[in-house]
Design a protein around this motif. Structure first.
Motif, PDB file in Angstrom:
ATOM      1  N   LYS A   1       3.009  -6.450   9.629  1.00  0.00           N
ATOM      2  CA  LYS A   1       3.504  -5.156   9.095  1.00  0.00           C
ATOM      3  C   LYS A   1       3.904  -5.262   7.562  1.00  0.00           C
ATOM      4  O   LYS A   1       4.474  -6.245   7.135  1.00  0.00           O
ATOM      5  CB  LYS A   1       4.598  -4.253   9.881  1.00  0.00           C
ATOM      6  CG  LYS A   1       4.038  -3.797  11.118  1.00  0.00           C
ATOM      7  CD  LYS A   1       5.211  -2.878  11.633  1.00  0.00           C
ATOM      8  CE  LYS A   1       4.419  -2.175  12.895  1.00  0.00           C
ATOM      9  NZ  LYS A   1       4.152  -2.879  14.082  1.00  0.00           N
ATOM     10  N   GLU A   2       3.681  -4.124   6.727  1.00  0.00           N
ATOM     11  CA  GLU A   2       4.391  -4.300   5.341  1.00  0.00           C
ATOM     12  C   GLU A   2       5.953  -4.336   5.433  1.00  0.00           C
ATOM     13  O   GLU A   2       6.399  -3.524   6.181  1.00  0.00           O
ATOM     14  CB  GLU A   2       3.907  -3.225   4.270  1.00  0.00           C
ATOM     15  CG  GLU A   2       2.328  -3.455   4.129  1.00  0.00           C
ATOM     16  CD  GLU A   2       1.681  -2.090   3.293  1.00  0.00           C
ATOM     17  OE1 GLU A   2       2.169  -1.204   3.712  1.00  0.00           O
ATOM     18  OE2 GLU A   2       0.731  -2.549   2.753  1.00  0.00           O
TER      19      GLU A   2
ATOM     20  N   SER B   1      -4.324  -4.157   1.427  1.00  0.00           N
ATOM     21  CA  SER B   1      -5.830  -3.614   1.379  1.00  0.00           C
ATOM     22  C   SER B   1      -6.772  -4.340   2.058  1.00  0.00           C
ATOM     23  O   SER B   1      -6.702  -5.427   2.014  1.00  0.00           O
ATOM     24  CB  SER B   1      -6.034  -3.553  -0.271  1.00  0.00           C
ATOM     25  OG  SER B   1      -6.276  -4.676  -0.524  1.00  0.00           O
TER      26      SER B   1
ATOM     27  N   ASP C   1       5.850  -3.910   0.265  1.00  0.00           N
ATOM     28  CA  ASP C   1       5.180  -2.593   0.779  1.00  0.00           C
ATOM     29  C   ASP C   1       4.115  -2.061  -0.039  1.00  0.00           C
ATOM     30  O   ASP C   1       4.050  -2.509  -1.163  1.00  0.00           O
ATOM     31  CB  ASP C   1       6.658  -1.649   0.596  1.00  0.00           C
ATOM     32  CG  ASP C   1       7.446  -1.861   1.698  1.00  0.00           C
ATOM     33  OD1 ASP C   1       7.054  -2.229   3.048  1.00  0.00           O
ATOM     34  OD2 ASP C   1       8.537  -1.585   1.370  1.00  0.00           O
ATOM     35  N   LYS C   2       3.241  -1.440   0.544  1.00  0.00           N
ATOM     36  CA  LYS C   2       1.988  -0.735  -0.058  1.00  0.00           C
ATOM     37  C   LYS C   2       1.056  -1.879  -0.754  1.00  0.00           C
ATOM     38  O   LYS C   2       0.337  -1.520  -1.734  1.00  0.00           O
ATOM     39  CB  LYS C   2       2.488   0.121  -1.261  1.00  0.00           C
ATOM     40  CG  LYS C   2       2.978   1.334  -0.354  1.00  0.00           C
ATOM     41  CD  LYS C   2       3.620   2.462  -1.372  1.00  0.00           C
ATOM     42  CE  LYS C   2       4.293   3.554  -0.560  1.00  0.00           C
ATOM     43  NZ  LYS C   2       5.514   3.917  -1.012  1.00  0.00           N
ATOM     44  N   SER C   3       1.417  -3.283  -0.299  1.00  0.00           N
ATOM     45  CA  SER C   3       0.359  -4.238  -1.169  1.00  0.00           C
ATOM     46  C   SER C   3      -0.725  -4.401  -0.076  1.00  0.00           C
ATOM     47  O   SER C   3      -1.631  -5.112  -0.579  1.00  0.00           O
ATOM     48  CB  SER C   3       1.056  -5.278  -1.147  1.00  0.00           C
ATOM     49  OG  SER C   3       1.536  -6.090  -0.210  1.00  0.00           O
TER      50      SER C   3
END
Length: 149
Positions: A97-98, A65, A61-63
């Protein structure tokens, strides 16, 4: 040359040709095989060096970019025990998706996995069997190493 010797000559020649063809087919097959590895296996050096392989696990998650060019992407794949940074240049599948399962094909160099292809899960409950097995093993290992209160 007698007919018997001619027959033996042709049989030996056919067997040698068959052996040579079998060698080339097996060699080509072995070179084109792409094996699956979890992040833990890659970190432990079990993945091949200088050859393509598949890396599978969950996208952290949130990786995710994206570069300003719009096609270069970086994300991290985990099996909950180890993390591997992945770089990819291209279009991601719609289902990427993350926090979801992913399999990326490419090579491991200098601490970064460079993907040439990214595959995503096809429905809400699916994870590639190899990735699910790697995640389960990592969970078991983490539980075994967890200090007891």
């Amino acid at each position: 040359m007698s007919p018997r010797r001619k027959r033996i000559f042709w049989i030996v020649g056919a067997l040698m040709t068959l052996a040579l063809v079998t060698f080339f087919v097996v060699n080509a097959f072995r070179q084109n095989l792409v094996f699956f590895y979890s992040p833990t296996q890659v970190i432990n050096g079990e993945a091949p060096h200088g050859r393509a392989f598949r890396l599978g696990g969950m996208v952290v998650d949130k990786s995710l970019s994206r570069a300003s060019d719009g096609v270069s992407i970086r994300f991290v794949v985990t099996d909950t025990d180890q993390n591997i940074p992945v770089q990819f240049r291209g279009l991601l599948p719609d289902l990427f998706k993350e926090g979801k399962g992913v399999v990326a094909e490419g090579s491991w160099e200098n601490g970064i996995f460079t993907a040439t292809e990214v595959l995503a899960k096809h429905d809400e409950n699916y994870m590639p069997p190899e990735a699910q097995d790697a995640v389960n093993k990592a969970h078991q290992k983490a539980a075994a190493n967890k200090p007891k209160p």
